[in-house]
Design an enzyme around this catalytic site. Sequence first.
Site, PDB file in Angstrom:
ATOM      1  N   ARG A  82      -6.304 -14.001   5.071  1.00  0.00           N
ATOM      2  CA  ARG A  82      -6.192 -14.051   6.524  1.00  0.00           C
ATOM      3  C   ARG A  82      -6.861 -15.311   7.055  1.00  0.00           C
ATOM      4  NH1 ARG A  82      -9.364 -10.935   8.365  1.00  0.00           N
ATOM      5  NH2 ARG A  82     -10.188  -9.879   6.527  1.00  0.00           N
ATOM      6  N   TYR A 221       1.076 -14.717   3.806  1.00  0.00           N
ATOM      7  CA  TYR A 221       0.071 -13.817   3.223  1.00  0.00           C
ATOM      8  C   TYR A 221       0.014 -12.469   3.947  1.00  0.00           C
ATOM      9  CZ  TYR A 221      -4.291 -11.580   2.172  1.00  0.00           C
ATOM     10  OH  TYR A 221      -5.209 -10.627   1.826  1.00  0.00           O
ATOM     11  N   HIS A 250     -10.777   0.626  11.096  1.00  0.00           N
ATOM     12  CA  HIS A 250     -10.653  -0.013   9.777  1.00  0.00           C
ATOM     13  C   HIS A 250     -11.356   0.875   8.743  1.00  0.00           C
ATOM     14  CE1 HIS A 250     -11.388  -3.951   7.290  1.00  0.00           C
ATOM     15  NE2 HIS A 250     -10.302  -3.332   6.914  1.00  0.00           N
ATOM     16  N   SER A 273     -13.663  -6.156   4.935  1.00  0.00           N
ATOM     17  CA  SER A 273     -12.681  -6.474   3.900  1.00  0.00           C
ATOM     18  C   SER A 273     -13.381  -6.830   2.587  1.00  0.00           C
ATOM     19  CB  SER A 273     -11.810  -7.643   4.353  1.00  0.00           C
ATOM     20  OG  SER A 273     -11.008  -7.221   5.427  1.00  0.00           O
ATOM     21  N   CYS A 275     -15.151  -4.905   0.641  1.00  0.00           N
ATOM     22  CA  CYS A 275     -16.484  -4.307   0.494  1.00  0.00           C
ATOM     23  C   CYS A 275     -16.426  -2.863   0.004  1.00  0.00           C
ATOM     24  CB  CYS A 275     -17.251  -4.390   1.799  1.00  0.00           C
ATOM     25  SG  CYS A 275     -17.743  -6.077   2.205  1.00  0.00           S
ATOM     26  N   ASP A 298      -7.474   2.041   3.971  1.00  0.00           N
ATOM     27  CA  ASP A 298      -7.758   0.872   4.803  1.00  0.00           C
ATOM     28  C   ASP A 298      -7.817   1.152   6.304  1.00  0.00           C
ATOM     29  OD1 ASP A 298      -8.257  -1.990   4.793  1.00  0.00           O
ATOM     30  OD2 ASP A 298      -6.284  -2.253   5.692  1.00  0.00           O
TER      31      ASP A 298
HETATM   32  P1  GDP Z   1     -11.751  -3.155   0.289  1.00  0.00           P
HETATM   33  O1  GDP Z   1     -11.126  -4.486   0.552  1.00  0.00           O
HETATM   34  O2  GDP Z   1     -12.749  -2.789   1.355  1.00  0.00           O
HETATM   35  O3  GDP Z   1     -10.753  -2.084   0.040  1.00  0.00           O
HETATM   36  O4  GDP Z   1     -12.648  -3.322  -1.038  1.00  0.00           O
HETATM   37  P2  GDP Z   1     -12.348  -2.879  -2.566  1.00  0.00           P
HETATM   38  O5  GDP Z   1     -12.493  -1.421  -2.778  1.00  0.00           O
HETATM   39  O6  GDP Z   1     -11.076  -3.498  -2.995  1.00  0.00           O
HETATM   40  O7  GDP Z   1     -13.559  -3.597  -3.294  1.00  0.00           O
HETATM   41  C1  GDP Z   1     -13.810  -4.972  -3.160  1.00  0.00           C
HETATM   42  C2  GDP Z   1     -14.703  -5.457  -4.266  1.00  0.00           C
HETATM   43  O8  GDP Z   1     -15.945  -4.744  -4.238  1.00  0.00           O
HETATM   44  C3  GDP Z   1     -14.114  -5.233  -5.647  1.00  0.00           C
HETATM   45  O9  GDP Z   1     -14.390  -6.360  -6.441  1.00  0.00           O
HETATM   46  C4  GDP Z   1     -14.856  -4.009  -6.147  1.00  0.00           C
HETATM   47  O10 GDP Z   1     -14.953  -4.006  -7.553  1.00  0.00           O
HETATM   48  C5  GDP Z   1     -16.230  -4.142  -5.492  1.00  0.00           C
HETATM   49  N1  GDP Z   1     -16.846  -2.816  -5.262  1.00  0.00           N
HETATM   50  C6  GDP Z   1     -16.271  -1.728  -4.700  1.00  0.00           C
HETATM   51  N2  GDP Z   1     -17.116  -0.658  -4.696  1.00  0.00           N
HETATM   52  C7  GDP Z   1     -18.273  -1.097  -5.260  1.00  0.00           C
HETATM   53  C8  GDP Z   1     -19.534  -0.464  -5.538  1.00  0.00           C
HETATM   54  O11 GDP Z   1     -19.768   0.723  -5.273  1.00  0.00           O
HETATM   55  N3  GDP Z   1     -20.494  -1.244  -6.115  1.00  0.00           N
HETATM   56  C9  GDP Z   1     -20.274  -2.564  -6.425  1.00  0.00           C
HETATM   57  N4  GDP Z   1     -21.263  -3.244  -6.987  1.00  0.00           N
HETATM   58  N5  GDP Z   1     -19.080  -3.175  -6.193  1.00  0.00           N
HETATM   59  C10 GDP Z   1     -18.105  -2.471  -5.611  1.00  0.00           C
HETATM   60  P1  PGA Z   2      -8.713  -5.841   3.344  1.00  0.00           P
HETATM   61  O1  PGA Z   2      -7.799  -6.844   4.172  1.00  0.00           O
HETATM   62  O2  PGA Z   2      -9.573  -6.729   2.487  1.00  0.00           O
HETATM   63  O3  PGA Z   2      -9.496  -5.104   4.375  1.00  0.00           O
HETATM   64  O4  PGA Z   2      -7.867  -4.960   2.491  1.00  0.00           O
HETATM   65  C1  PGA Z   2      -6.457  -6.999   3.930  1.00  0.00           C
HETATM   66  C2  PGA Z   2      -5.997  -8.340   4.391  1.00  0.00           C
HETATM   67  O5  PGA Z   2      -6.706  -9.334   4.145  1.00  0.00           O
HETATM   68  O6  PGA Z   2      -4.935  -8.392   4.966  1.00  0.00           O
HETATM   69 MN    MN Z   3      -8.739  -2.351   0.273  1.00  0.00          MN
END
Ligand code: GDP
Ligand code: PGA
Ligand code: MN
Length: 610
Positions: A82, A221, A250, A273, A275, A298
Site C-alpha cells: 500500500r 497491488y 480492522h 498490518s 502484526c 482482517d
Molecule cells: P496480519 O497482517 O496482521 O494478518 O499479520 P500476520 O498474521 O500475517 O503476521 C505477520 C507477521 O508476524 C508474520 O511474519 C508472522 O509470522 C508474525 N507473527 C504473527 N503472530 C506472531 C506471534 O505471536 N509472535 C511472533 N513473534 N510473530 C508473530
Molecule cells: P494487511 O494489509 O497487512 O493488514 O493484511 C493488507 C494490504 O496491505 O492490503
Molecule cells: Mn493478514
Amino acid sequence: MTVSAQDVRAAAPKNAPEDVIDFVVRIAELAKPEDVYFADGSQEEWDRLTSEMVESGMFTRLNPEKRPNSFLARSLPSDVARVESRTYICSEKEEDAGPTNNWYDPTEMKKILMEKFDGAMKGRTLYVIPFSMGPVGGPISQLGIELTDSPYVVCNMRIMTRMGTEALDLMAKGQTWVPAVHSVGAPLEPGQEDTAWPCNDEKYITHFPETNEIWSYGSGYGGNALLGKKCYALRIASTMAKRDGWMAEHMLILRLTDENTGKQYHVTAAFPSACGKTNLAMLQPTIPGYKVETVGDDIAWMRPGPDGRLYAINPEAGFFGVAPGTSYDTNPMAMDTMRENSIFTNVALTDDGDVWWEGIDGPTPDHLIDWHGNDWTPESGEKAAHPNARFTTPAAQCPIICPDWEAPQGVPIDAILFGGRRATNVPLVAEQYDPAHGVFIGASVASEVTAAATDVTAGALRHDPFAMLPFCGYHMADYWQHWLDMQEELGENFPKVYQVNWFRKDDEGNWLWPGFGENSRVLDWVVRRASGQVDAIDGITGRYPKFEDFNIDGLKGFDKETWDKLFFVDPEAWDKEAAETEEYFKQFGDKLPAAIKDELAKLRERIAEA
Ligand code: GDP
Ligand code: PGA
Ligand code: MN
C-alpha cells in the site's frame, strides 16, 4: 476502437440494471478501453482469465501436482505494498478527514482523476466486477461494483469477495452499491506489447466519503487495487458506519470453544498490518480443552443485534495474507488453506514449480527464481520473496473455518483485543478498567512499522490507533467518539477490551513470549476473565492476570522470571509514554473526546502512585 454505449449494453448480462449500465458507459467513455466484459464469478471464467494471464506472462502456473489451480505473479519493485502517501480522503471539508489522513478537495481531485483516467484503459479490457461484501443478501452485507482494467484484480476479487451474478441480482432489485473505479494506468498503443505487471509511477488511491465513491489509479497491488478490501470495507465503510450506527474495524474474528463446557466465545482483535491477525485467527491452541475456528482474518463489520449484543461478520470471502514467516510450524491452517486455488504475489518459485519464502518449512533450496524473476541461490544475500509477499486464498478452504463464518447475522462478540509490535513497555495482556479506558487503549496503540506499506520506515515506532491509522475514512477523534457512543448504546453488552503484545523482547533482542499457538494461553485468560471466573491485579496500564491464574503448563523454559519481565511496567518508561501520547493527541485539538483526555490523566495518576 473504443467501447460504445451499445457495446456495453450488448456485453451486459440480462439482469444488469440501468444504473449499473450507466456507470459502466460513463467510465468506458472516459477510459476508452478496447473491450468490456461483465464478470460472472464462474469457474469457467476463472479458467479462461488465468490461462490468458499465463499466456500474457502476468501469471506463472504453479506445478499442478504441487499446487493445483494456483498461480504466481511478480509485481514491479515499485508496486509491492500500500502507498499511504498517495492515499486520499476527499471529503467536502478538510476537517472531516482529520489530521491523520491525506485530504484533497473532492472537486480538485475529480479534475485530476478525469485527466488521469482519460484514455487510461486504451488497448485493455474493462472488467465489470459486481460483488458483495459479506454473505450475499445478509442484513449486514453491502454491495459494490469495481471497474478495472486488470485481470489480476478480477481473479483476486473472485477469491476475496462474493463476486458475480448473485450480487448483480440484488442490484437489479434496487439495493444500493458502492461504485469503485480502478486502472493500472498503463494504456497500450496499437501494437504495443504489454508488460508482466503494468502500473504507473504516479498513484492515486482516493475515497469520496460523501458520495461513497472509490477511484484508484496506477497500482496493481492488493490493498491499492482490490477495492472491496481496505478502500471499501474499511475507509468507506467506516464513514457509513459512523453515519448509521455500526462499526467497520480492522479486526480478525475467531470462535473459541471450551470443549469441556461446550461454551463458545467470539473474540475480535485489531493489530496493525503484518502484526499477527491472520496468525491469531487460525491459531492452533497448545493448551488442551480449547478449539479455535476462524471467522475472519482482517476486517470485521459489527452491529448491535436484536438481543442488544454486538454481532460481527467477516465481509470478505478470502485471505490476503503475508507469506513470509508462514509455515506449518507457525500457521499450519494457513498453509493448508493455500494448498490449491490460490494466487501468490512476489514469492519465490522453486525448480519444481512450487512457491517458497523466507520462514517456510524445510531446508532452503539451492536454487530459486526470486520475486524479481531472477536466479537466486543462498549466496545471493538477498531475500528471495518480498517481505510483503502475499497469498490470496479462499476462506472456505481453511480446515478450521467456523461453521458460522457466513452466518448472515454474524456472531456475538465477547472480547476485543488491541495489539501491536512493541519490543518494550507493553505487557503481554491487560484488561480495561472501564469502557472509556478500553477506547483509550485502542486510541493509544503504537506499533513498529512493518513492510505492509512502502512509504513509511519499517521498524520505527508509530501511533496506529485501533490499527486504523491508514484505514479510518474520517476524523480519527470523531471515530473515537463513535466508539464511546456505541459503548454507551450497548452498555453492559459492549465487549471488554484487552491490550495484548506478543512482541516484547529481552535485552538481547529475543522474544520473551513464544507467540503463535501459545497465544491460546492469553485467550484462555481473557475469556475466563471476561466471564468473571478469575480476578486480576490492578496496575498502571490495566488489570493483569495473576501468575497462578494463568495457564503455563507445558510451556518449556517459561518461569516466574520471564513472567515478571513480560509484565514489567516501568513507571518511568510509562511517564515518557504518557507524555508522548499527550503530544500525539494534541493534533486532535477540541475534537479529542473529554473521556479520552480523562483516561490519560488517570494513567498519569496510576503512574504517579506506582
Ligand atoms: P496480519 O497482517 O496482521 O494478518 O499479520 P500476520 O498474521 O500475517 O503476521 C505477520 C507477521 O508476524 C508474520 O511474519 C508472522 O509470522 C508474525 N507473527 C504473527 N503472530 C506472531 C506471534 O505471536 N509472535 C511472533 N513473534 N510473530 C508473530
Ligand atoms: P494487511 O494489509 O497487512 O493488514 O493484511 C493488507 C494490504 O496491505 O492490503
Ligand atoms: Mn493478514
